[in-house]
Design a protein around this motif. Structure first.
Motif, PDB file in Angstrom:
ATOM      1  N   ALA A   1     -32.209  -3.574   8.761  1.00  0.00           N
ATOM      2  CA  ALA A   1     -33.302  -2.607   8.595  1.00  0.00           C
ATOM      3  C   ALA A   1     -32.902  -1.235   9.138  1.00  0.00           C
ATOM      4  N   ALA A   2     -33.127  -0.209   8.341  1.00  0.00           N
ATOM      5  CA  ALA A   2     -32.785   1.159   8.747  1.00  0.00           C
ATOM      6  C   ALA A   2     -34.023   1.853   9.307  1.00  0.00           C
ATOM      7  N   HIS A   3     -33.797   2.804  10.205  1.00  0.00           N
ATOM      8  CA  HIS A   3     -34.887   3.608  10.739  1.00  0.00           C
ATOM      9  C   HIS A   3     -35.358   4.599   9.690  1.00  0.00           C
TER      10      HIS A   3
ATOM     11  N   ALA B   1     -42.560  11.059   2.323  1.00  0.00           N
ATOM     12  CA  ALA B   1     -42.854  11.543   3.677  1.00  0.00           C
ATOM     13  C   ALA B   1     -41.971  10.849   4.716  1.00  0.00           C
ATOM     14  N   LYS B   2     -41.682   9.571   4.509  1.00  0.00           N
ATOM     15  CA  LYS B   2     -40.759   8.824   5.365  1.00  0.00           C
ATOM     16  C   LYS B   2     -39.569   8.401   4.521  1.00  0.00           C
ATOM     17  N   PHE B   3     -38.378   8.633   5.021  1.00  0.00           N
ATOM     18  CA  PHE B   3     -37.173   8.333   4.257  1.00  0.00           C
ATOM     19  C   PHE B   3     -36.080   7.842   5.189  1.00  0.00           C
ATOM     20  N   THR B   4     -35.098   7.166   4.640  1.00  0.00           N
ATOM     21  CA  THR B   4     -33.951   6.704   5.426  1.00  0.00           C
ATOM     22  C   THR B   4     -32.804   7.695   5.269  1.00  0.00           C
ATOM     23  N   LEU B   5     -31.840   7.598   6.165  1.00  0.00           N
ATOM     24  CA  LEU B   5     -30.657   8.454   6.041  1.00  0.00           C
ATOM     25  C   LEU B   5     -29.889   8.131   4.761  1.00  0.00           C
ATOM     26  N   ALA B   6     -29.950   6.868   4.331  1.00  0.00           N
ATOM     27  CA  ALA B   6     -29.270   6.489   3.090  1.00  0.00           C
ATOM     28  C   ALA B   6     -29.893   7.212   1.899  1.00  0.00           C
ATOM     29  N   GLU B   7     -31.227   7.347   1.905  1.00  0.00           N
ATOM     30  CA  GLU B   7     -31.897   8.079   0.826  1.00  0.00           C
ATOM     31  C   GLU B   7     -31.526   9.557   0.866  1.00  0.00           C
ATOM     32  N   LEU B   8     -31.497  10.125   2.063  1.00  0.00           N
ATOM     33  CA  LEU B   8     -31.158  11.538   2.202  1.00  0.00           C
ATOM     34  C   LEU B   8     -29.715  11.789   1.766  1.00  0.00           C
ATOM     35  N   ARG B   9     -28.818  10.913   2.190  1.00  0.00           N
ATOM     36  CA  ARG B   9     -27.411  11.035   1.773  1.00  0.00           C
ATOM     37  C   ARG B   9     -27.288  10.880   0.257  1.00  0.00           C
ATOM     38  N   GLY B  10     -28.029   9.934  -0.304  1.00  0.00           N
ATOM     39  CA  GLY B  10     -27.997   9.743  -1.754  1.00  0.00           C
ATOM     40  C   GLY B  10     -28.460  10.981  -2.493  1.00  0.00           C
TER      41      GLY B  10
END
Length: 233
Positions: A214-216, A166-175
């Motif tokens: 820390a990433a948003h 439900a909550k994710f970082t841009l790094a996770e989305l890019r990955g």
């Protein structure tokens, strides 16, 4: 020329994302340690949709998963390996002729709990990069399902977020994008791409207890997404 004598089966391709890598749900081929896609011949009173749901429940313990039929695999060479045919006939207890399968595709969060039924059938998440040689044409089905997901993303990008928490970082989305497309995305260009997506909303919350900066966190906003889709239509 003879008409073919055929059996019809379903195979389920279920993808999950662990934050770093795309994974696929595989099970052990009964009586062996070899891995395969969850699948089964279809019972006489079943249609293919109900057979696919049965397969996932019986072999993995997962109920009511969203499954989308995406292709029929009917090559005469599907059962060319005598070992595959022998295993199938032993498992189902009768001769098997031509084998046609209807493939179903689904995306789910990888932290979904697999039941004791799943564990007893050897169900496990396997990184797509480490998928072993599988029976029949299961490797080809996996490859074509990846192509299908890429088409989904182009027409219905909301489906992508089924793989993320439900909550994710841009790094996770890019990955996740990189795992699906099997290529690297430049960080700056990717951030610009996401900034144009009004339905990917930045939260005030940040990561905690991390060694790096820390990433948003971000979230997928279904209401904003539907509003965007209506505007396009």
């Amino acid at each position: 020329m003879e008409y073919m004598y055929a059996h019809v089966s379903v195979d389920c391709v279920v993808f999950g994302f662990d934050g770093n890598e795309l994974n696929i749900l595989l099970i052990e081929k009964e009586g062996t340690s070899d891995l395969k896609l969850p699948g089964s011949l279809i019972y006489q009173p079943e249609d293919t949709d109900s057979a696919a749901q049965r397969v996932l429940y019986e072999l993995t313990g997962i109920r009511r998963m969203s499954l989308k039929q995406f292709k029929c695999f009917s090559s005469p060479d599907r059962a060319a390996d005598a070992r595959d045919v022998a295993w199938l006939e032993t498992t189902y207890g009768h001769p098997v002729g031509r084998l046609i399968t209807i493939a179903y595709l689904s995306l789910c969060k990888i932290n979904r709990t697999l039941s004791a039924v799943a564990r007893s059938s050897g169900a496990r998440w396997c990184p797509v990069s480490a998928v072993p040689a599988m029976p029949f044409d299961h490797n080809r089905i996996v490859e074509e399902s990846l192509g299908e997901i890429r088409q989904w993303i182009e027409t219905e990008p909301a489906m992508l977020f089924e793989l993320l928490p439900a909550k994710f970082t841009l790094a996770e989305l890019r990955g996740l994008y990189q795992a699906i497309y099997r290529k690297r995305f430049d960080i700056r260009n990717f951030c610009k791409k996401i900034a144009r997506m009004a339905y990917v909303v930045r939260l005030d919350e940040q990561q905690t207890d991390v060694a790096h900066r820390a990433a948003h966190y971000y979230k997928f906003d279904r209401i904003a997404y539907n509003r965007t889709r209506r505007a396009v239509e």
